[in-house]
Design a protein around this motif. Structure first.
Motif: not given
Length: 474
Positions: A453-459
């Motif tokens: 659920l990390s924003p870094q994963l999306v990035q």
């Protein structure tokens, strides 16, 4: 990730900035940070914790979608997610044994992880997400999720941290699936089973399992997981099978049309779209992967004793590539036959998630230095390269694969099954005991929840995989 509490004055200020009453904000934050668990009644403390968590969720729902929030809304939302995750962690740590026992009774005999999670949600509404809440959450893109599944991570990490509870979950997940038991008679009679996303063929003592997700290069996801695990079960349940084979079916992607490919790993399209569940990671490791590694166990097996049960050696046939989850599967294989020119890799850095149990298993095959390069720095392993010899047993040309596979199968089926199973158990006893596996899963359950659920994963997906454009096309 640390669940450190925010300064209370700062937290109240953040909540005021998104329109909440100062007194309501102060009272919620004070209770969320000071509530002590384990000294009263389970039901009462569950209700108290559930009310606080539900209030935070209601406040989050009142905000715009995560990617549409202003800076102050984004900060307040992150604070609410972190504080409720910490609240859930403390409650679960205090009541994990009582909660597990109640959830297990409610879910029935030998419950799988999804049944335990659903029972926990029904026993503690507001604390752990219900099936209905998770389905609603799946309507959001990954970048717009606020962390509902974090609470499942807190739950399972605490359960795995307890040796007795962790071993019970490991045992339960090594039982054949209901679907496999329903199809057992058919596979014995016909020697075949088509599960759409996986299929099984029994030939001359070999249980050949084929992954089949042609549009996504045989990727794994929530849709393929149950069929794939059931296929493994069917090979294990067939009385004449002495050895298993893992192989990918031909794919339909224009770049590889008609070619067999082993696996492209997790389905990044579903991951980015938010339809890929957190429980997939845990279910896959304890079901599909652990059955390949350890086989089935009997219902009387306690988990905290020597291993016993039914297992067979497995051969993987790598054609094209084994990416991510595909590479992870090779780490529990007994023999790997690869097509010349193919490659293996664990693109964890580019995806932003933990590559299953590879962090535990890869170093003992390649050494710590190469394993770190693979996991942290995206190093690929061409099967023809010298450094791949610890991961691949045999490499041959594409037109030689069938002959080499048959030769390998003849060597395995010509020896005793009891000896093979016994040697597998003996090897595992020295390299990865069940207790080591359980402890790893406790850490994995916790860390993967935050990674998922990390924003870094999306990035990472948008930068390395061009996820926005691919998502629109899918």
């Amino acid at each position: 990730m640390m669940l450190d509490q925010i300064n209370r004055d700062e937290g109240v200020n953040l909540l005021q900035q998104i329109g909440l009453d100062a007194e309501d904000a102060f009272q919620w934050l004070e209770k969320a940070q000071t509530l002590v668990f384990g000294h009263s009644d389970f039901t009462k403390e569950s209700l108290d914790c559930g009310k606080l968590c539900q209030t935070a969720r209601d406040w989050l729902e009142a905000l715009p979608l995560k990617t549409e929030r202003e800076s102050k809304q984004e900060k307040a939302g992150s604070m609410l997610v972190r504080e409720t995750a910490g609240l859930c962690w403390r409650f679960t740590r205090a009541w994990r044994k009582e909660l597990f026992q109640a959830a297990e009774r409610k879910a029935g005999s030998f419950p799988r992880l999804d049944a335990l999670a659903e029972s926990a949600a029904e026993l503690c509404p507001g604390i752990y997400p219900s099936k209905k809440e998770l389905l609603a959450e799946q309507q959001k893109l990954l970048r717009d999720k606020d962390g509902l599944e974090l609470h499942q991570g807190m739950l399972f990490s605490q359960w795995f941290s307890d040796p007795e509870l962790g071993q019970r979950m490991i045992r339960n997940m090594r039982r054949p699936t209901e679907k496999a038991l329903e199809l057992q008679e058919e596979i014995i009679k016909t020697g075949k089973a088509d599960l759409k996303y996986a299929r099984v063929e029994i030939e001359n003592g070999a249980g050949k399992v084929y992954f089949s997700h042609p549009e996504y290069l045989n990727a794994e996801d929530d849709i393929t997981l149950e069929p794939a695990e059931t296929a493994i079960d069917l090979a294990l349940l067939h009385p004449e099978v002495k050895v298993g084979v893992l192989r990918g079916d031909p794919v339909s992607h224009p770049k590889y049309s008609g070619r067999r490919l082993f696996s492209s790993g997790i389905n990044l399209t579903r991951l980015y779209q938010g339809t890929q569940s957190y429980l997939f990671y845990l279910t896959r490791e304890l079901g599909l992967v652990n059955k390949l590694f350890r086989g089935h166990c009997g219902e009387d097996w306690l988990g905290n004793e020597i291993e016993h049960g039914h297992e067979i050696p497995w051969i993987a046939v790598v054609e094209g590539f084994a990416i991510g989850g595909g590479c992870q599967l090779l780490l529990v294989m007994d023999y790997v036959l690869a097509e010349s020119g193919s490659y293996l890799n664990l693109p964890a850095r580019k995806e932003g998630i933990i590559p299953g149990c590879a962090n535990m298993r890869l170093p003992r095959m390649t050494g710590q230095r190469l394993a770190s390069q693979a996991i942290l720095f995206d190093r690929q392993f061409p099967v023809d390269a010298p450094e791949s010899r610890s991961l691949v047993n045999d490499v041959c040309a594409r037109n030689e694969i069938e002959r080499q596979l048959e030769h390998c199968l003849q060597r395995v089926t010509g020896s005793g099954l009891v000896s093979a199973a016994g040697n597998r158990k003996a090897l595992r006893a020295g390299e990865e005991s069940l207790e080591v596996f359980r402890a790893y899963m406790a850490q994995y359950a916790y860390e993967q929840a935050f990674c998922h659920l990390s924003p870094q994963l999306v990035q990472n997906l948008e930068y390395h995989w061009n996820a926005r454009e691919r998502s629109l096309k899918s």
